[in-house]
Design a protein around this motif. Structure first.
Motif, short mmCIF file in Angstrom:
data_model
loop_
_atom_site.label_atom_id
_atom_site.label_comp_id
_atom_site.label_asym_id
_atom_site.label_seq_id
_atom_site.Cartn_x
_atom_site.Cartn_y
_atom_site.Cartn_z
N TYR A 154 52.31 -9.84 -24.52
CA TYR A 154 51.66 -9.78 -23.21
C TYR A 154 52.10 -10.96 -22.34
O TYR A 154 52.43 -10.81 -21.17
N PHE A 155 52.15 -12.14 -22.93
CA PHE A 155 52.59 -13.33 -22.20
C PHE A 155 54.05 -13.17 -21.75
O PHE A 155 54.42 -13.51 -20.64
N SER A 158 54.20 -10.80 -18.94
CA SER A 158 53.58 -11.41 -17.76
C SER A 158 54.55 -12.35 -17.09
O SER A 158 54.67 -12.39 -15.87
N ARG A 159 55.26 -13.14 -17.92
CA ARG A 159 56.20 -14.10 -17.36
C ARG A 159 57.26 -13.37 -16.55
O ARG A 159 57.78 -13.88 -15.57
N HIS A 162 54.60 -10.79 -13.54
CA HIS A 162 53.42 -11.22 -12.76
C HIS A 162 53.83 -11.46 -11.30
O HIS A 162 54.84 -12.11 -11.04
N PRO A 163 53.05 -10.92 -10.37
CA PRO A 163 53.42 -11.05 -8.94
C PRO A 163 53.63 -12.50 -8.50
O PRO A 163 54.43 -12.76 -7.60
N ARG A 165 55.29 -14.68 -9.87
CA ARG A 165 56.68 -15.08 -10.12
C ARG A 165 57.52 -14.80 -8.88
O ARG A 165 58.62 -15.34 -8.76
N PHE A 182 52.21 -5.00 -13.56
CA PHE A 182 51.39 -6.04 -14.19
C PHE A 182 50.01 -5.50 -14.55
O PHE A 182 49.49 -5.78 -15.62
N LEU A 186 48.38 -5.50 -18.22
CA LEU A 186 47.05 -6.09 -18.44
C LEU A 186 46.14 -5.09 -19.16
O LEU A 186 45.46 -5.43 -20.13
N VAL B 210 52.85 -20.13 -20.18
CA VAL B 210 51.87 -19.18 -19.66
C VAL B 210 50.48 -19.66 -20.04
O VAL B 210 50.24 -20.04 -21.18
N LEU B 385 53.30 -20.25 -15.57
CA LEU B 385 52.63 -19.10 -14.98
C LEU B 385 51.15 -19.15 -15.34
O LEU B 385 50.78 -19.20 -16.51
#
Lengths: 430, 523
Positions: A154-155, A158-159, A162-163, A165, A182, A186, B210, B385
């Protein structure tokens, strides 16, 4: 949220009853029956699970149970495109469940003037095609992944998506896409994490028995409701954390209902209890409380009708009478009440035309208090309605003996006499 | 493009930081101070004083000096918190036209965002002086338990100061960002933040840059000042017993006492006992009186023990919410000046079974984290992040006044959640969607964010129409709510981000006002 909500494929399946299924032979609750009636073979499950009479997670369980027992079959899968674009009922069908083959990326969407490398753009478009995959496939983990592996995945995603970024970058139409991706990541993580949470071994590698303090659901009462039986068959139950939370909400609502009832606001109390039952359908106490309250409400209504018009209940539509009777009856079956409750039941049944029931209720009322003239009258009326004139007369006379002013009995007796004469005349004429 | 500064807008002290060469650093003011009192005063001759200058004259000018205005920001005048402040504060708190709390100084009324804006403008000025270039953008921190109105008030303050606020992030989260950015590997950390006026605790998970917030708890009305107040009350009582003079109505004496109490409290973090000396604190017909009072650590700890124990309840709640046990936490980071107190340190380390991390400066770490987030947003090559969460639950009120939660607090954003609702009366043609924020199961006990009506529902029996209510929070924290009649496709929606009590023109006016003062200062 359950794992199913995260799994788009589960949500897209369109279910229908197997043609040779004998649904009548199942003992279904009203809610289950309602749910079953909504499965038409061309509405995606995602839309049905939310509108049934039960919570979506329970609906998932029911359906999974029915599928497992061969009652239901999957008629097809609604297309993801149709769902995300218009959500109109014009679903496209996919003949077979193709393991969501990644569609080819539309190269015309790639724009070299953006602050995004072309590879990144291609990756976003590709990933977007995968959004309908089950959670673990979306997160690119194995179905057996433990909580830590799920979180890692998930991380990592996300990296990438994720918006934040792409804050202030020129990304045009990729902005909403990233947002959508994203949110799906989630959801998938939430679904998988809540399953992993149910398995304490995954969360705390340090050994000693965890959860005993936090999980009130370990000691279950022995009562095994239908829902529980279903649950036991399920490979993946609703996580205890969610169940516990809902149970607590239900208890709070039931308490609020008690308060409202005490303050005389029965309608409010009934609403609260109904919501409580939706939150915790397996708790008998809430259901009982609701039945009691509804019975009380029905009784109040019956009394009001009787007081309203001397001719008792005239002008009340028969459906209303029927539903009030049904509610009262449920309450009378559930718990012992006093004679006058049965008495009103007897009147209602009489007006509805169920004379047998009316007789039974009147008898029960008399059992409670044989000295009450009104109860004798009610029993007499039931017998009269059934045509048992002799019996009817006896009870009316008994009523008048107990209370010479009992108007209903007097009137009924007079009516009987008139009818007796009328009948006699007919016989003569004949 | 200019640089983004990180600002810790504290109840008692504020601090600014920026990322330079990949490292966050605190920007000191020209006097070398790394933090600045969040104070503002108007002197007898009408001069406006900010920060250290304001603090220096606070004793002689208590009525016209504001401290702890952050406690009032975004609160309604009739709220218990504001009413409590009215009793405690030497300055005048009045009711504003939007039922907000305003502060009267030297016969001029200030809104709370305006006062916070004055502090922020000063911080902006310090940053510009240090960097030698204009600064336009900032990330500002606030307590995790700030609600929407309080966050909006903080944003307004930024606007008034001439700053574009890129994000408002939670103080404990910022602390975790600053702590976690330089540390590889996976960790679960607890941030215990006991500042001057607020208390927050958060549990976060960090893995390769993160950062995810697992849970948050706290109390926006508990902090170091409550410790000071206990000491002051104790001394006032002692003085009354010894000298027969009640100091409670003497604002100047109280202000001196408050300063002395704060200093004594800090002393007692290092030493076992201290002395409070305030000559000429009062006088009566027999002549001037001096206050001479000895305070030891044992006494202090007895005075405040229940406050410290109270914070541990929040800690326990937070650990539970995160689904962990105390021993699952790998590192404890202490933030806020009050966390230096030995009693607090030992209580927290007893609870977690490990000693708090020593490597961060509790006064500076929040500002550093804000700077890290600012850089992560706008600068290239940042590998940090933050998976931020929504601080309070969001939902709508349903029949009977119940609060139906659609988004639980601590849900990672951006997020969308939907649920189906129905009517409560036969042939009901419209539903009113009232959007609330808060944790109570009773809607009215939560904060109303906005409301709208979805009309045109086809006549049907109650319980039959299906209205899908959908909540969306985007990555900037903007909440939008929509309701759709599934039968007709009819839709209504609102955006509930701006529950600001100030209109745009008011904010512009205040910003212009301040600019004038700044010019006047320099001239």
């Amino acid at each position: 949220m359950s794992r199913y909500a995260g799994s788009a494929k589960w949500g897209r399946q369109m279910l229908r009853l197997v043609s040779e299924a004998k649904a009548e032979s199942l003992r279904l609750t009203a809610e289950e029956g309602f749910l079953l009636s909504r499965l038409d073979g061309h509405t995606p499950w995602r839309l049905v699970r939310d509108i049934g009479g039960m919570e979506p997670e329970e609906a998932d369980l029911c359906v999974e149970g029915w599928l497992a027992s061969g009652l239901l079959e999957v008629a097809g899968y609604a297309s993801e495109m149709a769902e995300s674009q218009s959500r109109s009922p014009s679903w496209r069908f996919e003949a077979v469940d193709s393991k969501a083959v990644p569609r080819t990326v539309d190269e015309s969407l790639i724009d070299s003037t953006l602050d995004l490398s072309q590879e990144a753009q291609r990756r976003i478009l590709e990933f977007e095609c995968r959004l309908s995959l089950p959670p673990h496939e979306l997160l690119e983990t194995s179905p057996k992944a433990n909580a830590r592996e799920v979180k890692k995945a998930y991380f990592k995603l996300s990296r990438e998506f994720h918006p934040d970024r792409y804050f202030r970058k020129k990304v045009d139409h990729f902005g909403p896409r990233l947002d959508r991706i994203f949110k799906k990541i989630l959801e998938a993580h939430e679904a998988l994490a809540s399953i992993a949470e149910g398995d304490p071994g995954l969360r705390s590698p340090s050994g000693e028995a965890p959860g005993a303090d936090s999980s009130p659901a370990i000691v279950e009462p022995l009562r095994s409701s239908k829902l529980e039986q279903l649950r036991r068959r399920m490979p993946l139950p609703i996580p205890d954390s969610i169940r516990g939370e809902r149970r607590q909400k239900a208890v709070a609502l039931a308490r609020a209902a008690e308060r409202s009832a005490r303050l005389g606001d029965h309608q409010e109390a009934i609403t609260s209890l109904r919501v409580a039952i939706r939150f915790d359908p397996s708790e008998i106490k809430h259901r009982r409380a609701l039945v009691d309250l509804e019975a009380g409400q029905a009784l109040a209504q019956a009394k009001e009708w009787m007081a309203d018009s001397p001719s008792a209940f005239s002008g009340v539509p028969p459906e209303a009478l029927g539903s009030v009777l049904a509610q009262l009856e449920k309450g009378l079956v559930q718990s012992q009440r006093d004679g006058s409750d049965y008495f009103y039941g007897a009147w209602l049944a009489l007006k509805v035309g169920d004379w047998e029931k009316s007789q039974r209720f009147a008898e029960l009322a008399l059992e409670k208090d044989p000295s009450e003239a009104r109860y004798h009258t009610a029993l007499g009326r039931a017998h009269k309605a059934k045509g048992e004139i002799g019996l009817a007369r006896r009870f009316f006379q008994q009523a008048l003996k107990l209370n010479p002013n009992e108007g209903q009995a007097k009137k009924s007796l007079a009516g009987l006499k008139a009818r007796g004469i009328h009948a006699a005349q007919e016989v003569c004429n004949g | 493009m200019g640089r983004v500064i990180g600002i810790d807008l504290g109840t008692t002290n504020s601090c600014i930081a920026i990322v330079e060469d990949g490292q966050p650093i605190v920007i000191p003011n020209s006097g070398g101070y790394k933090t600045m009192p969040s104070m503002f005063g108007i002197s007898q001759d009408g001069k406006r004083l900010v920060g250290h200058l304001a603090k220096r004259q606070a004793i002689t000018n208590a009525q016209n000096t504001v401290y702890a205005a952050k406690r009032l920001i975004g609160r309604r005048f009739d709220s218990t918190e504001v009413q409590r402040s009215i009793e405690l504060c030497p300055y005048e708190i009045v009711q504003g036209p939007h039922e907000d709390a305003r502060i009267e100084l030297a016969e001029k009324t200030f809104t709370c965002p305006e006062l916070a804006g004055i502090t922020l403008r000063e911080m902006k000025r310090i940053a510009e002086e240090y960097l030698g270039e204009p600064v336009h953008e900032a990330v500002i921190t606030c307590p995790a338990y700030f609600n929407d109105a309080q966050r909006q008030g903080t944003k307004d303050a930024g606007k008034i100061a001439g700053l574009e606020v890129l994000r408002i992030i939670n103080e404990p989260t910022a602390a975790a960002l600053a702590y976690g950015m330089a540390r590889p590997g996976d960790q679960r950390i607890a941030v215990y933040d006991l500042g001057g006026g607020t208390f927050d605790v958060s549990i976060l998970e960090i893995s390769e840059g993160v950062i995810e917030v697992l849970a948050t708890a706290g109390n926006t009305f508990l902090g170091g000042e409550d410790f000071d107040r206990r000491i002051v009350a104790h001394i006032v009582k002692g003085f009354e017993e010894a000298e027969g003079i009640d100091l409670r109505s003497d604002t100047m004496a109280l202000q001196r006492l408050k300063d002395a109490a704060e200093k004594a409290k800090c002393d007692l973090s290092m030493r076992e006992e201290t002395e409070i000396n305030l000559p000429f604190i009062a006088s009566d017909p027999e002549g001037p009186r001096h206050l001479n009072f000895e305070l030891d650590r044992v006494m202090l700890e007895r005075l405040v023990d229940d406050i410290v124990q109270g914070t541990l309840k929040s800690v326990e709640q937070c650990v539970q919410d995160a689904g962990l046990r105390p021993s699952d936490v790998d590192q404890v980071v202490m933030v806020g000046g009050q966390s230096r107190m030995p009693l607090v340190q030992s209580a927290v380390s007893d609870y977690f079974g490990k000693r708090p991390h020593k490597g961060v400066n509790p006064d500076e770490v929040v500002a550093l984290g804000a700077a890290v987030q600012g850089a992560a947003l706008v600068e290239e090559g940042q590998d940090v992040l933050l998976l931020d969460v929504t601080p309070l639950s969001l939902g709508i009120s349903t029949y009977g006044g119940h609060f139906a939660r659609l988004i639980d607090r601590n849900t990672t954003v951006p997020v969308t959640k939907a649920h189906i609702f129905t009517t409560t009366r036969d042939d009901q043609s419209a539903v009113k969607i009232r959007v609330f924020q808060g944790e109570s199961d009773l809607a009215t006990e939560n904060d109303l964010l906005g409301e709208f009506v979805l009309a045109g529902i086809r006549p049907a029996r109650k319980g039959e129409p299906e209205v899908e209510v959908s909540f969306d929070i985007d990555s900037n924290g903007i909440v939008s709510v929509s309701a759709r009649d599934l039968a007709t496709g009819q839709e209504q929606s609102i955006t509930v981000s701006s529950t600001s009590t100030l209109s745009d023109s008011e904010i512009d006016q205040m910003a212009a006002d301040q600019q004038n003062y700044e010019v006047a200062f320099k001239g």
